[in-house]
Design a protein around this motif. Structure first.
Motif, PDB file in Angstrom:
ATOM      1  N   MET A   1       0.842  -1.204   0.000  1.00 19.05           N
ATOM      2  CA  MET A   1       0.000   0.000   0.000  1.00 19.05           C
ATOM      3  C   MET A   1       0.879   1.256   0.000  1.00 19.05           C
TER       4      MET A   1
ATOM      5  N   SER B   1       0.634   4.369   7.875  1.00 16.36           N
ATOM      6  CA  SER B   1       0.395   3.908   6.509  1.00 16.36           C
ATOM      7  C   SER B   1      -1.090   3.829   6.229  1.00 16.36           C
ATOM      8  N   LEU B   2      -1.432   3.829   4.936  1.00 15.40           N
ATOM      9  CA  LEU B   2      -2.827   3.718   4.541  1.00 15.40           C
ATOM     10  C   LEU B   2      -3.417   2.390   4.998  1.00 15.40           C
ATOM     11  N   THR B   3      -2.598   1.340   5.047  1.00 16.57           N
ATOM     12  CA  THR B   3      -3.077   0.028   5.503  1.00 16.57           C
ATOM     13  C   THR B   3      -3.596   0.116   6.930  1.00 16.57           C
ATOM     14  N   ILE B   4      -2.804   0.765   7.806  1.00 17.50           N
ATOM     15  CA  ILE B   4      -3.213   0.904   9.213  1.00 17.50           C
ATOM     16  C   ILE B   4      -4.497   1.738   9.306  1.00 17.50           C
ATOM     17  N   THR B   5      -4.544   2.825   8.527  1.00 17.48           N
ATOM     18  CA  THR B   5      -5.738   3.674   8.551  1.00 17.48           C
ATOM     19  C   THR B   5      -6.980   2.896   8.130  1.00 17.48           C
ATOM     20  N   LEU B   6      -6.854   2.084   7.103  1.00 16.01           N
ATOM     21  CA  LEU B   6      -8.001   1.303   6.625  1.00 16.01           C
ATOM     22  C   LEU B   6      -8.410   0.230   7.623  1.00 16.01           C
ATOM     23  N   VAL B   7      -7.447  -0.330   8.350  1.00 11.88           N
ATOM     24  CA  VAL B   7      -7.769  -1.319   9.387  1.00 11.88           C
ATOM     25  C   VAL B   7      -8.639  -0.676  10.461  1.00 11.88           C
TER      26      VAL B   7
ATOM     27  N   THR C   1     -10.396   2.050  10.100  1.00  7.99           N
ATOM     28  CA  THR C   1     -11.675   2.412   9.476  1.00  7.99           C
ATOM     29  C   THR C   1     -12.635   1.230   9.526  1.00  7.99           C
TER      30      THR C   1
ATOM     31  N   VAL D   1       0.712  -1.351  16.719  1.00  5.59           N
ATOM     32  CA  VAL D   1       1.256  -0.723  15.507  1.00  5.59           C
ATOM     33  C   VAL D   1       1.953   0.607  15.815  1.00  5.59           C
TER      34      VAL D   1
END
Length: 467
Positions: free
Chosen positions: A1, A19-25, A27, A65
């Motif tokens: 990502m 990271s965007l991955t952490i943000t999406l998790v 979310t 994280v």
């Protein structure tokens, strides 16, 4: 990502890239919590427990994280070590709810609220529709000068008393839902009616008088439309004929407003303290010293003063507090705080910043609608603060209608879901207290027509009169 854009690149309090991955998790966790609350009745679990479990998971994953700012907290000029979830809670809101609840519970023992309820009931002549108009107006006025939670607590208490005395408990659900929705309408009336108003108005340089002048026409129209729609959708019927109206008038005239007043002295004291409470809450932001302590302090102080009357049996009022509501708010604040560090709120702001670039008319309308949508599922205070900062960084002038899009969206979004604002949540809590069935999903279905019309009116008003 790929990493987030510069606006979202790092959590400033931690210094770590998110990271965007952490943000999406995170979310996904937020969406999971909303879904669980929607299924509250099917899960047979209290909302406080549901949100508390998500708070536990969010804190654990946030620690894993490395996005949470561990370390001492600066309070004044002192460093204090405390668990990370303690400063995450907005204790001012908790204090307002706790203090207001105590104040209202004790003051109700004086017979004051019963007296007011009967006076208003007599003014309605026993006509349910007229009573809803009276209570609707009172809700808007109280919400404009008090915080929305206090307004809902007071008006909700009066509603229960009045409809019970009239023998029209079947209308209680409709009355409480309409009143809950009107608290967020009233919250638009002045610069100090809600925290988002203060944040956005201050950032835009909008004065108190200008704010009232520009917001009041919408509030008047939205109040009329909301009450009229409530009468229609909840089938609040007019009394059928002159005989029924005469009978209802006789019935309400037989009510004794002095019933329940055990001590005239305590009644007068309760009335004086209620007036003082309204005045001090309304002027907290300009009172010397008190403005530093905040509305939570004011609510707790007035609650403590009223408890002196029952100094040897104060525990009876502690037992009557709605601990589920207080627990829900505390846990919700923790979840939202973690979401902020995970840049979920910033991700929302990034999308809204893109909308702003679509043009004056389209961008302004989309900002309002999107702000309302996001405010329905998350705290509107950090959202308003974030959007105000984005608009300020873009050099948006104070007369730009986008400022008002944020104000209207942040306030009206609270009418879309029961967790969209503290006052609608309080309304649902009062509904459950009267053993009325209303799930998360049922609230959304009943409130949606009102919210959509209110938001549509706001879009039209901002584009036609404030642009």
């Amino acid at each position: 990502m790929p990493p987030l854009s510069p606006l979202l690149a790092s959590a400033p309090e931690t210094g770590h890239e998110v990271s965007l991955t952490i943000t999406l998790v995170f979310t996904a966790l937020l969406l999971g919590m909303i879904l669980a609350l929607a299924l509250e009745e099917k899960l047979h679990a209290k909302k406080s427990l549901i949100v508390a479990l998500f708070a536990v998971v969010c804190l654990f994953v946030g620690t894993a994280v490395d996005i949470l700012p561990f370390g001492p907290v600066i309070v004044g000029s002192h460093e204090i070590d405390m668990p990370i979830y303690i400063p995450a809670v907005d204790w001012g809101v908790i204090a307002i709810i706790l203090g207001s609840s105590l104040f209202i519970d004790v003051t109700s023992k004086s017979g004051l609220f019963t007296w007011i309820a009967i006076k208003l009931t007599k003014a309605s002549k026993g006509e349910p529709r007229r009573l809803l108009w009276l209570y609707g107006l009172m809700t808007v006025v109280f919400s404009a000068v008090l915080n929305n939670v206090t307004a809902m607590l007071i008006v909700g208490s009066l509603t229960g008393v009045s409809l019970k005395k009239l023998g029209r408990e079947k209308y209680l659900l409709g009355f409480l839902i309409v009143e809950g929705l009107l608290t967020n309408i009233g919250g638009l009336l002045t610069l100090i009616s809600s925290v988002p108003n203060i944040i956005v108005g201050t950032a835009a340089g909008i004065s108190f008088v200008e704010f009232f002048y520009k917001a009041s026409p919408y509030v008047i129209v939205a109040t009329i439309v909301t009450v009229a729609l409530g009468i229609r959708l909840f089938k609040i019927e007019k009394l059928p004929d002159d005989a029924a109206r005469e009978e209802a008038a006789k019935q309400v005239e037989s009510f004794d407003e002095n019933d329940g007043i055990e001590s005239q002295g305590f009644f007068m004291f309760g009335a004086a303290m209620t007036i003082a409470f309204v005045l001090v809450i309304a002027t907290t932001s300009i009172l010397p010293w008190v403005n530093e302590l905040g509305m939570g302090y004011v609510a707790l102080s007035f609650g403590a003063i009223m408890l002196i009357r029952y100094k040897s049996s104060v525990d009876q009022f502690y037992k009557g507090l709605d601990w589920d509501l207080l627990g829900f708010f505390a846990a919700l604040f923790v979840v939202i705080n973690v979401m902020e560090h995970a840049q979920v709120l910033a991700l929302i702001g990034e999308g809204l910043a893109w909308m702003i670039g679509l043009g004056e008319t389209t961008g302004t309308a989309l900002v309002l609608v999107s702000a309302a949508g996001f405010s329905s599922v998350t705290d509107n205070i950090p959202l308003a603060a974030m959007l105000a900062k984005i608009l300020g960084n873009m050099g948006t002038v104070s007369t730009d209608p986008k400022w008002w899009s944020v104000v209207f969206g942040a306030n009206l979004g609270g009418n879309l879901t029961p967790i969209g604002s503290a006052s609608t949540l309080v309304a649902v809590t009062i509904i459950h207290r009267y053993k009325l069935e209303l799930s998360f999903g049922a609230f959304v279905l009943k409130a949606l027509p009102y919210a959509l019309i209110q938001i549509a009116l706001a879009v039209a008003y901002v584009l036609l009169f404030l642009a």
